[in-house]
Scaffold this active site. Structure first.
Site, PDB file in Angstrom:
ATOM      1  N   HIS A   1      28.738 -16.031 -53.969  1.00  0.00           N
ATOM      2  CA  HIS A   1      29.139 -17.412 -54.295  1.00  0.00           C
ATOM      3  C   HIS A   1      29.895 -17.506 -55.626  1.00  0.00           C
ATOM      4  CE1 HIS A   1      27.803 -21.841 -53.535  1.00  0.00           C
ATOM      5  NE2 HIS A   1      28.973 -21.804 -54.138  1.00  0.00           N
TER       6      HIS A   1
ATOM      7  N   ASP B   1      31.067 -24.176 -43.312  1.00  0.00           N
ATOM      8  CA  ASP B   1      30.884 -23.531 -44.615  1.00  0.00           C
ATOM      9  C   ASP B   1      29.616 -24.041 -45.285  1.00  0.00           C
ATOM     10  OD1 ASP B   1      32.365 -21.900 -46.890  1.00  0.00           O
ATOM     11  OD2 ASP B   1      31.522 -23.689 -47.830  1.00  0.00           O
TER      12      ASP B   1
ATOM     13  N   LYS C   1      26.700 -18.163 -48.337  1.00  0.00           N
ATOM     14  CA  LYS C   1      27.022 -17.552 -49.640  1.00  0.00           C
ATOM     15  C   LYS C   1      25.749 -17.136 -50.350  1.00  0.00           C
ATOM     16  CE  LYS C   1      30.757 -20.937 -49.973  1.00  0.00           C
ATOM     17  NZ  LYS C   1      30.164 -22.196 -49.506  1.00  0.00           N
TER      18      LYS C   1
ATOM     19  N   TYR D   1      23.336 -24.908 -51.133  1.00  0.00           N
ATOM     20  CA  TYR D   1      23.516 -26.264 -50.593  1.00  0.00           C
ATOM     21  C   TYR D   1      22.199 -26.781 -49.998  1.00  0.00           C
ATOM     22  CZ  TYR D   1      28.485 -25.004 -50.862  1.00  0.00           C
ATOM     23  OH  TYR D   1      29.718 -24.580 -51.280  1.00  0.00           O
TER      24      TYR D   1
HETATM   25  N1  LIG Z   1      32.596 -21.684 -53.230  1.00  0.00           N
HETATM   26  C1  LIG Z   1      32.408 -22.655 -54.107  1.00  0.00           C
HETATM   27  O1  LIG Z   1      32.098 -22.409 -55.287  1.00  0.00           O
HETATM   28  C2  LIG Z   1      32.544 -24.056 -53.677  1.00  0.00           C
HETATM   29  C3  LIG Z   1      32.626 -24.350 -52.336  1.00  0.00           C
HETATM   30  N2  LIG Z   1      32.760 -25.657 -51.894  1.00  0.00           N
HETATM   31  C4  LIG Z   1      32.905 -25.857 -50.429  1.00  0.00           C
HETATM   32  O2  LIG Z   1      34.098 -26.598 -50.199  1.00  0.00           O
HETATM   33  C5  LIG Z   1      33.782 -27.763 -49.442  1.00  0.00           C
HETATM   34  C6  LIG Z   1      34.747 -28.900 -49.717  1.00  0.00           C
HETATM   35  O3  LIG Z   1      34.766 -29.244 -51.085  1.00  0.00           O
HETATM   36  P1  LIG Z   1      34.108 -30.575 -51.685  1.00  0.00           P
HETATM   37  O4  LIG Z   1      33.765 -30.263 -53.090  1.00  0.00           O
HETATM   38  O5  LIG Z   1      33.037 -31.027 -50.788  1.00  0.00           O
HETATM   39  O6  LIG Z   1      35.296 -31.617 -51.765  1.00  0.00           O
HETATM   40  P2  LIG Z   1      36.498 -32.124 -50.816  1.00  0.00           P
HETATM   41  O7  LIG Z   1      37.748 -31.924 -51.577  1.00  0.00           O
HETATM   42  O8  LIG Z   1      36.386 -31.565 -49.454  1.00  0.00           O
HETATM   43  O9  LIG Z   1      36.242 -33.704 -50.803  1.00  0.00           O
HETATM   44  C7  LIG Z   1      35.131 -34.279 -50.193  1.00  0.00           C
HETATM   45  C8  LIG Z   1      35.163 -35.780 -50.516  1.00  0.00           C
HETATM   46  O10 LIG Z   1      36.352 -36.362 -49.972  1.00  0.00           O
HETATM   47  C9  LIG Z   1      35.999 -37.414 -49.066  1.00  0.00           C
HETATM   48  N3  LIG Z   1      36.939 -37.327 -47.938  1.00  0.00           N
HETATM   49  C10 LIG Z   1      36.989 -36.385 -46.981  1.00  0.00           C
HETATM   50  N4  LIG Z   1      37.997 -36.617 -46.123  1.00  0.00           N
HETATM   51  C11 LIG Z   1      38.609 -37.742 -46.549  1.00  0.00           C
HETATM   52  C12 LIG Z   1      39.719 -38.489 -46.078  1.00  0.00           C
HETATM   53  N5  LIG Z   1      40.396 -38.119 -44.989  1.00  0.00           N
HETATM   54  N6  LIG Z   1      40.086 -39.600 -46.755  1.00  0.00           N
HETATM   55  C13 LIG Z   1      39.393 -39.988 -47.867  1.00  0.00           C
HETATM   56  N7  LIG Z   1      38.332 -39.320 -48.368  1.00  0.00           N
HETATM   57  C14 LIG Z   1      37.940 -38.198 -47.711  1.00  0.00           C
HETATM   58  C15 LIG Z   1      34.571 -37.157 -48.664  1.00  0.00           C
HETATM   59  O11 LIG Z   1      33.896 -38.352 -48.339  1.00  0.00           O
HETATM   60  P3  LIG Z   1      33.251 -38.608 -46.879  1.00  0.00           P
HETATM   61  O12 LIG Z   1      32.238 -37.514 -46.650  1.00  0.00           O
HETATM   62  O13 LIG Z   1      32.619 -39.968 -47.028  1.00  0.00           O
HETATM   63  O14 LIG Z   1      34.377 -38.594 -45.886  1.00  0.00           O
HETATM   64  C16 LIG Z   1      33.999 -36.531 -49.927  1.00  0.00           C
HETATM   65  O15 LIG Z   1      33.647 -37.547 -50.848  1.00  0.00           O
HETATM   66  C17 LIG Z   1      32.332 -28.055 -49.839  1.00  0.00           C
HETATM   67  O16 LIG Z   1      31.716 -29.012 -48.990  1.00  0.00           O
HETATM   68  C18 LIG Z   1      31.748 -26.669 -49.808  1.00  0.00           C
HETATM   69  O17 LIG Z   1      31.516 -26.282 -48.469  1.00  0.00           O
HETATM   70  C19 LIG Z   1      32.855 -26.677 -52.798  1.00  0.00           C
HETATM   71  C20 LIG Z   1      32.754 -26.451 -54.157  1.00  0.00           C
HETATM   72  C21 LIG Z   1      32.582 -25.125 -54.714  1.00  0.00           C
HETATM   73  O1  LIG Z   2      29.667 -26.479 -53.942  1.00  0.00           O
HETATM   74  C1  LIG Z   2      29.627 -25.309 -54.350  1.00  0.00           C
HETATM   75  O2  LIG Z   2      29.786 -24.315 -53.633  1.00  0.00           O
HETATM   76  C2  LIG Z   2      29.344 -25.076 -55.736  1.00  0.00           C
HETATM   77  O3  LIG Z   2      29.422 -23.971 -56.243  1.00  0.00           O
HETATM   78  C3  LIG Z   2      28.945 -26.298 -56.464  1.00  0.00           C
HETATM   79  O4  LIG Z   2      27.781 -26.063 -57.171  1.00  0.00           O
HETATM   80  C4  LIG Z   2      30.005 -26.753 -57.352  1.00  0.00           C
HETATM   81  O5  LIG Z   2      30.270 -25.802 -58.310  1.00  0.00           O
HETATM   82  C5  LIG Z   2      29.613 -28.043 -57.937  1.00  0.00           C
HETATM   83  O6  LIG Z   2      29.817 -29.038 -57.319  1.00  0.00           O
HETATM   84  C6  LIG Z   2      28.974 -28.079 -59.268  1.00  0.00           C
HETATM   85  O7  LIG Z   2      28.904 -29.412 -59.696  1.00  0.00           O
END
Ligand SMILES: NC(=O)C1=CN([C@@H]2O[C@H](COP(=O)(O)OP(=O)(O)OC[C@H]3O[C@@H](n4cnc5c(N)ncnc54)[C@H](OP(=O)(O)O)[C@@H]3O)[C@@H](O)[C@H]2O)C=CC1
Ligand SMILES: O=C(O)C(=O)[C@@H](O)[C@H](O)C(=O)CO
Length: 277
Positions: free
Chosen positions: A109, A46, A76, A51
């Site tokens: 997005h 994803d 996205k 990003y």
């Molecule tokens: N469409 C949208 O608007 C959005 C989409 N996204 C998508 O969703 C994805 C995931 O969401 P995200 O916001 O990154 O957050 P997550 O909920 O996936 O959490 C990520 C965090 O959790 C830690 N982590 C991961 N696995 C573990 C584990 N098993 N134990 C402890 N800690 C863990 C990671 O650290 P570490 O890397 O050190 O393991 C990182 O700090 C994004 O990367 C993106 O692709 C996110 C936000 C908005």
């Molecule tokens: O991670 C995503 O896809 C987002 O849309 C981010 O910008 C998210 O909204 C965020 O982390 C903003 O602080």
């Protein structure tokens, strides 16, 4: 590790039941993290224009021994590229950065309702699907009303709506609405960004009962409520752990107790007011 199963989208295409989030995976370390994810068994990757890591994701794919056809690459369209022509140009640029000739799934997005262009952007995605540049088309951060508007105005139902979803914000009504119209839910920030969720009693108790880690309980909960989580981890050990969730089932009582942690969004990112360009 049990293999990652797939679900069927409303256009008949398969989608893995868990994917790798790549937010903040940039530079050479980002390439390594995505490569490690593919090596750990993830097939759904994803990314997003915003990003700023489509090149990194593309490099990891190019260097991977896994066939491109066996991967499921999502990107996205950002807010600043809303509009019919803009969506097409944006997608061509994403493909060039990724080094791919098609995306498996492409999403709007954020709806950015004050801009008023998400229906035109959706028409652009329909055109891209007709041209074969995108296999499946969907949206992110759309409300039930916005989904209904897209369907009424274009006759095309998004395959996916990727929304904020975790035990603190289970989005029960939206998931049920998606199910009723054939939209697959995807959960972003499925682990609440490791922000304290793992210490909650219903999660630690289920982890003890099944002999797994709290993060695995949370991710299994997502799949059992019918959503596809896309956890981000840059750490190969946690990547493997997060994907290894199909060898146990939570009981209905455990699922209900975890859903009972509901308290609201992580930050104020209500798509009716929060807009991203
Ligand atoms: N469409 C949208 O608007 C959005 C989409 N996204 C998508 O969703 C994805 C995931 O969401 P995200 O916001 O990154 O957050 P997550 O909920 O996936 O959490 C990520 C965090 O959790 C830690 N982590 C991961 N696995 C573990 C584990 N098993 N134990 C402890 N800690 C863990 C990671 O650290 P570490 O890397 O050190 O393991 C990182 O700090 C994004 O990367 C993106 O692709 C996110 C936000 C908005
Ligand atoms: O991670 C995503 O896809 C987002 O849309 C981010 O910008 C998210 O909204 C965020 O982390 C903003 O602080």
């Amino acid at each position: 590790m049990t293999a990652i199963p797939t679900l069927e989208l409303n256009d008949g295409r398969p989608i893995p039941e868990i994917g790798l989030g790549t937010y903040a995976m940039t530079g050479p370390e980002g390439v390594e993290s995505v490569a490690a994810g593919i090596e750990s068994g993830y097939r759904l990757l994803d990314t997003a224009v915003n990003y700023e890591n489509e090149r990194e994701v593309g490099q990891a794919i190019a260097e991977s021994p896994v066939d491109r056809a066996d991967l499921f690459v999502t990107s996205k369209i950002p807010g600043r590229h809303h509009g019919f022509d803009e969506a097409i140009a944006s997608t061509e640029e994403s493909l060039a950065r990724l080094g791919l000739d098609y995306l498996d799934l492409h999403l709007i997005h954020w709806p950015n309702p004050s801009v008023g262009k998400y229906v035109d952007t959706w028409r652009g995605l329909i055109e891209l699907r007709d041209r074969g540049l995108v296999k499946s088309i969907g949206v992110s951060n759309f409300t039930a009303e916005m989904l209904t508007e897209l369907i009424e105005k274009t006759g095309v139902t998004p395959a996916v709506n990727q929304v904020e979803l975790h035990p603190y914000f289970p989005q029960t009504a939206l998931v049920e609405f998606h199910r009723s119209i054939g939209v697959q839910t995807e959960s972003w920030s499925p682990l609440y960004r490791d922000g304290g969720l793992f210490a909650e009693d219903p999660i630690t108790e289920a982890a003890r009962a099944h002999g797994v880690e709290p993060a695995q309980v949370v991710l299994r909960w997502h799949t059992q409520i019918g959503s596809i989580p896309i956890p981000k981890s840059a750490n190969p050990e946690r990547q493997r752990q997060n994907a290894d969730i199909f060898g146990f089932d939570l009981t209905p009582a455990e699922v209900a107790a975890i859903s009972g942690l509901e308290r609201g969004r992580m930050k104020d990112r209500d798509p009716l007011s929060h807009e991203e360009m």
